[in-house]
Design a protein around this motif. Structure first.
Motif, PDB file in Angstrom:
ATOM      1  N   VAL A 164       0.835  -1.207   0.000  1.00 57.51           N
ATOM      2  CA  VAL A 164       0.000   0.000   0.000  1.00 57.51           C
ATOM      3  C   VAL A 164       0.872   1.260   0.000  1.00 57.51           C
ATOM      4  O   VAL A 164       0.631   2.202  -0.758  1.00 57.51           O
ATOM      5  CB  VAL A 164      -0.987  -0.020   1.192  1.00 57.51           C
ATOM      6  N   LYS A 165       1.910   1.264   0.846  1.00 53.18           N
ATOM      7  CA  LYS A 165       2.834   2.412   0.870  1.00 53.18           C
ATOM      8  C   LYS A 165       3.438   2.645  -0.503  1.00 53.18           C
ATOM      9  O   LYS A 165       3.528   3.779  -0.985  1.00 53.18           O
ATOM     10  CB  LYS A 165       3.994   2.141   1.838  1.00 53.18           C
ATOM     11  N   ILE A 207       0.991   4.074  -3.077  1.00 57.98           N
ATOM     12  CA  ILE A 207       0.703   5.501  -2.857  1.00 57.98           C
ATOM     13  C   ILE A 207       1.869   6.363  -3.352  1.00 57.98           C
ATOM     14  O   ILE A 207       1.671   7.339  -4.092  1.00 57.98           O
ATOM     15  CB  ILE A 207       0.395   5.791  -1.370  1.00 57.98           C
ATOM     16  N   VAL A 254      -4.831   8.674  -5.065  1.00 55.67           N
ATOM     17  CA  VAL A 254      -5.077   7.322  -4.570  1.00 55.67           C
ATOM     18  C   VAL A 254      -6.332   7.285  -3.700  1.00 55.67           C
ATOM     19  O   VAL A 254      -6.506   8.104  -2.798  1.00 55.67           O
ATOM     20  CB  VAL A 254      -3.878   6.810  -3.754  1.00 55.67           C
ATOM     21  N   ALA A 260      -8.398   4.643  -1.241  1.00 50.33           N
ATOM     22  CA  ALA A 260      -8.382   3.337  -0.576  1.00 50.33           C
ATOM     23  C   ALA A 260      -9.817   2.889  -0.400  1.00 50.33           C
ATOM     24  O   ALA A 260     -10.645   3.626   0.134  1.00 50.33           O
ATOM     25  CB  ALA A 260      -7.675   3.423   0.765  1.00 50.33           C
ATOM     26  N   LEU A 294      -3.541   5.119   6.633  1.00 53.72           N
ATOM     27  CA  LEU A 294      -3.709   5.735   5.308  1.00 53.72           C
ATOM     28  C   LEU A 294      -3.464   7.245   5.360  1.00 53.72           C
ATOM     29  O   LEU A 294      -2.881   7.826   4.444  1.00 53.72           O
ATOM     30  CB  LEU A 294      -5.102   5.423   4.758  1.00 53.72           C
ATOM     31  N   GLN A 331       0.171   7.812   5.477  1.00 54.30           N
ATOM     32  CA  GLN A 331       0.805   7.541   4.177  1.00 54.30           C
ATOM     33  C   GLN A 331       0.351   8.526   3.097  1.00 54.30           C
ATOM     34  O   GLN A 331       0.637   8.329   1.921  1.00 54.30           O
ATOM     35  CB  GLN A 331       0.517   6.097   3.727  1.00 54.30           C
ATOM     36  N   CYS A 369      -2.576   9.083   1.818  1.00 50.88           N
ATOM     37  CA  CYS A 369      -3.596   8.603   0.892  1.00 50.88           C
ATOM     38  C   CYS A 369      -4.606   9.738   0.668  1.00 50.88           C
ATOM     39  O   CYS A 369      -4.997  10.426   1.606  1.00 50.88           O
ATOM     40  CB  CYS A 369      -4.290   7.379   1.481  1.00 50.88           C
ATOM     41  N   ASP A 370      -4.983   9.977  -0.585  1.00 48.98           N
ATOM     42  CA  ASP A 370      -5.798  11.155  -0.908  1.00 48.98           C
ATOM     43  C   ASP A 370      -7.256  11.022  -0.498  1.00 48.98           C
ATOM     44  O   ASP A 370      -7.857  11.979  -0.021  1.00 48.98           O
ATOM     45  CB  ASP A 370      -5.728  11.426  -2.408  1.00 48.98           C
TER      46      ASP A 370
END
Ligand code: C2E
Ligand code: MG
Ligand code: MG
Ligand code: MG
Length: 286
Positions: A219-220, A223, A233, A235, A247, A250, A252-253
């Motif tokens: 996942v990292k 992204i 990105v 999730a 998230l 990291q 995540c958008d």
């Protein structure tokens, strides 16, 4: 006695098979009627910016209001519809309904949202898809920037064809999202040749990010790489606070999942996500 038992078992088994076949046949007949009578409804799942907590868009997810079986989820009938070709008509209905609904929300002065629709493989391969989308946007009056299509990695495997279609959609101004990313065999390097706006990390990875090192690393990596390629990105399948924290850390958008909301009817979306914004807007215009 044992023989009889065996025999009974056998006949039970065959009658089960027959029942199954009959059910399938009935469902197919019902589905044809459903298409004519538009027995479908779209539910919408919010896509949230986890850094601000604000709603960014919604994913339209189809349900079938079956006259006797109740509300059926897509895994009960989409495969069938793909097999018998009804998916094209169903898919067109989805596009039209999603565009009309989004336009109605905008006409009601709610904050603008992007609406995402899922395309099936067959639909993506149909040659009138682009024309249909263009016409539907014109007829409903929805600005193309508020429509996003979700395709899977698998659909992008036919390189020349996908590139052509995606470029046409992009030119119209429609957003492009890769759904269930990570479950297929494509890489972001391959997808980078396509005009992609969003990568949706498949929920199977999201489920594991807190307990499973490899999933967390994957996942990292997705992204970071997606951001370097100027893609946003999303999730999917975010169910817990822990997953959400990971998230957010990291970068995540966008996030989507039961932690925020299950898919809701259009009315529930209005009540839960759009009303206060509308009031704010009214205040602002005073
Ligand atoms: P998808 O596009 O990957 O949609 C996400 C699915 O995950 C949805 O199931 C949604 O309800 C579910 N989901 C969302 N958040 C969570 C969560 O936190 N946990 C879990 N366990 N599940 C979550 P749904 O609505 O049953 O749709 C299943 C699939 O059916 C979709 O997967 C999509 O591939 C397909 N589908 C849905 N609507 C359409 C449509 O209009 N056209 C086509 N061709 N396919 C559709
Ligand atoms: Mg989807
Ligand atoms: Mg998905
Ligand atoms: Mg999925």
């Amino acid at each position: 006695e044992a023989k009889n038992l065996g025999k009974n078992r056998y006949s039970l088994y065959t009658s089960d098979l027959l029942e199954g076949a009959k059910d399938e046949y009935r469902l197919e007949t019902d589905l044809r009627k459903a298409v004519e009578q538009e027995e479908f409804v779209l539910h919408y799942q919010p896509q949230i910016n986890p850094h601000t907590g604000k709603i960014f868009g919604v994913e339209a997810l189809i349900r079938w209001q079956h006259p006797t079986l109740g509300l059926l989820s897509p895994d009960k009938f989409i495969k069938l519809a793909e097999d018998n070709g009804l998916i094209n008509q169903i898919g067109k209905w989805v596009i039209k309904e999603a565009c009309s609904q989004n336009k109605r929300w905008q006409d009601a002065n709610y904050q603008p949202l992007k609406v995402s629709v899922n395309l099936s493989t067959q639909q993506f391969l149909t040659n009138d898809l682009v024309t249909y989308m263009e016409n539907t946007l014109r007829e409903t009056g929805l600005d193309p920037q508020y429509l996003v299509v979700e395709i899977t990695e698998y659909m992008a495997m036919e390189y020349e064809y996908s590139l052509k279609v995606l470029k046409q959609l992009k030119k119209i101004g429609i957003g492009i999202s890769i759904d269930d990313f990570g479950t297929g065999y494509s890489s972001l390097a391959y997808l980078n040749n396509f005009p992609i706006d969003f990568i949706k990390i498949d929920k199977s990875f999201v489920f594991e990010i807190v307990n499973d090192q490899p999933s967390a690393f994957i996942v990292k990596a997705i992204i970071t790489l997606a951001h370097n390629l100027q893609m946003q990105v999303i999730a999917e399948g975010v169910e817990t606070e822990e997953q959400l924290d990971f998230l957010i850390n990291q970068q995540c958008d966008l996030v989507q999942g039961f932690h925020f909301s299950k898919p809701l009817s259009a009315t529930e979306i209005e009540k839960t996500y759009l009303l206060c914004k509308n009031n704010e807007k009214r205040e602002n215009t005073k």
